[in-house]
Design a protein around this motif. Structure first.
Motif, PDB file in Angstrom:
ATOM      1  N   TRP A 143       7.704  64.637  51.784  1.00  0.00           N
ATOM      2  CA  TRP A 143       6.925  65.866  51.552  1.00  0.00           C
ATOM      3  C   TRP A 143       6.156  66.242  52.803  1.00  0.00           C
ATOM      4  O   TRP A 143       6.189  67.397  53.246  1.00  0.00           O
ATOM      5  N   SER A 148       4.376  63.879  36.705  1.00  0.00           N
ATOM      6  CA  SER A 148       3.899  65.105  37.347  1.00  0.00           C
ATOM      7  C   SER A 148       3.879  64.967  38.865  1.00  0.00           C
ATOM      8  O   SER A 148       4.125  65.934  39.598  1.00  0.00           O
ATOM      9  N   LYS A 202       7.390  65.500  40.183  1.00  0.00           N
ATOM     10  CA  LYS A 202       7.685  66.936  40.179  1.00  0.00           C
ATOM     11  C   LYS A 202       6.998  67.641  41.344  1.00  0.00           C
ATOM     12  O   LYS A 202       7.576  68.533  41.979  1.00  0.00           O
ATOM     13  N   PHE A 203       5.745  67.259  41.619  1.00  0.00           N
ATOM     14  CA  PHE A 203       4.993  67.855  42.732  1.00  0.00           C
ATOM     15  C   PHE A 203       5.707  67.618  44.054  1.00  0.00           C
ATOM     16  O   PHE A 203       5.901  68.547  44.850  1.00  0.00           O
ATOM     17  N   PHE A 241       9.246  69.452  44.106  1.00  0.00           N
ATOM     18  CA  PHE A 241       9.089  70.907  44.221  1.00  0.00           C
ATOM     19  C   PHE A 241       8.716  71.281  45.651  1.00  0.00           C
ATOM     20  O   PHE A 241       9.279  72.230  46.225  1.00  0.00           O
ATOM     21  N   VAL A 278      11.750  70.812  48.042  1.00  0.00           N
ATOM     22  CA  VAL A 278      12.745  71.883  47.876  1.00  0.00           C
ATOM     23  C   VAL A 278      12.260  73.174  48.538  1.00  0.00           C
ATOM     24  O   VAL A 278      13.023  73.858  49.236  1.00  0.00           O
ATOM     25  N   ILE A 279      10.982  73.512  48.347  1.00  0.00           N
ATOM     26  CA  ILE A 279      10.420  74.727  48.946  1.00  0.00           C
ATOM     27  C   ILE A 279      10.448  74.649  50.463  1.00  0.00           C
ATOM     28  O   ILE A 279      10.868  75.595  51.153  1.00  0.00           O
TER      29      ILE A 279
END
Length: 279
Positions: free
Chosen positions: A187, A253, A256-257, A260, A263-264
């Motif tokens: 990330w 969660s 998922k954070f 997400f 991917v962005i």
């Protein structure tokens, strides 16, 4: 195999070989291993004093110590800054592969590097405990004892949080810590790459390092409600407890954070070059 995928993998191989198989990695890696050896020295001393062997499940405690975590994430970002930039000699590969393939290969290289880094970190953190290690699928006496006693008396520098061993079995905690650590540094790395790609300036590394210090800032300012947006808070397995659940922190969660965001960021890295290619 799809030709584009094959070319992306070749770019990935080129980038890993160019940036990682060099003297800088081995020198800094050795220094970081020394840091881990020093950080875990108190645990080894406690084992000697008690005469009890240590089970190899230190990784969840190591990654949940906020100082260790800042160094773990910061060191990885420093290692892969070269993936966000390019050297003059890279222009030949870019010209042959194309910008989209180049960036796709670079993104794959970041994921591979993050996986190898996380795995190596777990292996080294166990290796520096030798010869005081015994293999067991349970926590053992050392970790459960250190979780409830005053560790400062034994010069144990790592914060051994009782919630980790209380809420998870040893193997489960290890796997969760591995997954969270891998996703966290991915990330952060893709955020850095995304910002650098947009600005073409080194500001990406500085903004990313702000997120590394975000955990400390939120803790000191009592803004726990924003923990769900702090990647270094979510990577620490010790933060998953009944007390923090009210802020929306859970393992699912957090996954998922991270996914997400990844991917962005990856979509942003590839998107504008894809539009240019289409035109």
């Amino acid at each position: 195999m799809n030709e584009s995928l094959y070319r992306s993998i070749m770019v990935c191989r080129y980038r890993l070989k160019d940036r990682f198989f060099n003297r800088r990695l081995w020198i800094t890696g050795s220094v970081f291993s020394v840091f881990l050896y020093i950080a875990e020295e108190g645990v080894r001393k406690f084992s000697i004093q008690t005469g009890e062997k240590i089970t190899p499940w230190i990784f969840p405690f190591l990654t949940s110590d906020w100082i260790c975590q800042m160094l773990i994430s910061g060191y990885f970002l420093w290692l892969i800054t070269g993936f966000c930039d390019k050297k003059e000699s890279d222009n030949y590969v870019i010209a042959r592969a194309g910008k989209i393939i180049w960036k796709t290969g670079s993104c794959i290289a970041i994921i591979v590097a993050a996986f190898l880094y996380t795995l190596s970190l777990a292996v080294v953190s166990i290796a520096v405990l030798f010869p005081h290690v015994k293999f067991s699928l349970t926590w053992g006496k050392i970790w459960k004892t250190l979780a409830v006693i005053d560790k400062s008396k034994y010069d144990v520098q790592i914060n051994i949080l009782p919630s980790i061993s209380r809420n998870n079995c040893a193997v489960e905690a290890f796997l969760k810590a591995e997954i969270l650590q891998l996703l966290c540094i991915c990330w952060l790395a893709f955020l850095m790459y995304f910002i650098y790609d947009l600005s073409e300036k080194v500001i990406g590394i500085y903004i990313t390092y702000v997120f590394i210090f975000l955990d400390v800032m939120l803790t000191n300012t009592m803004l726990e409600k924003f923990y769900v947006f702090s990647p270094l808070t979510l990577v620490q397995l010790g933060n998953y407890s009944i007390e923090t659940a009210k802020y929306g922190i859970s393992f699912d969660s957090s996954i998922k954070f991270y996914l997400f965001g990844i991917v962005i960021f990856v979509s942003g890295i590839l998107f504008h070059d894809f539009i240019k290619w289409r035109k």
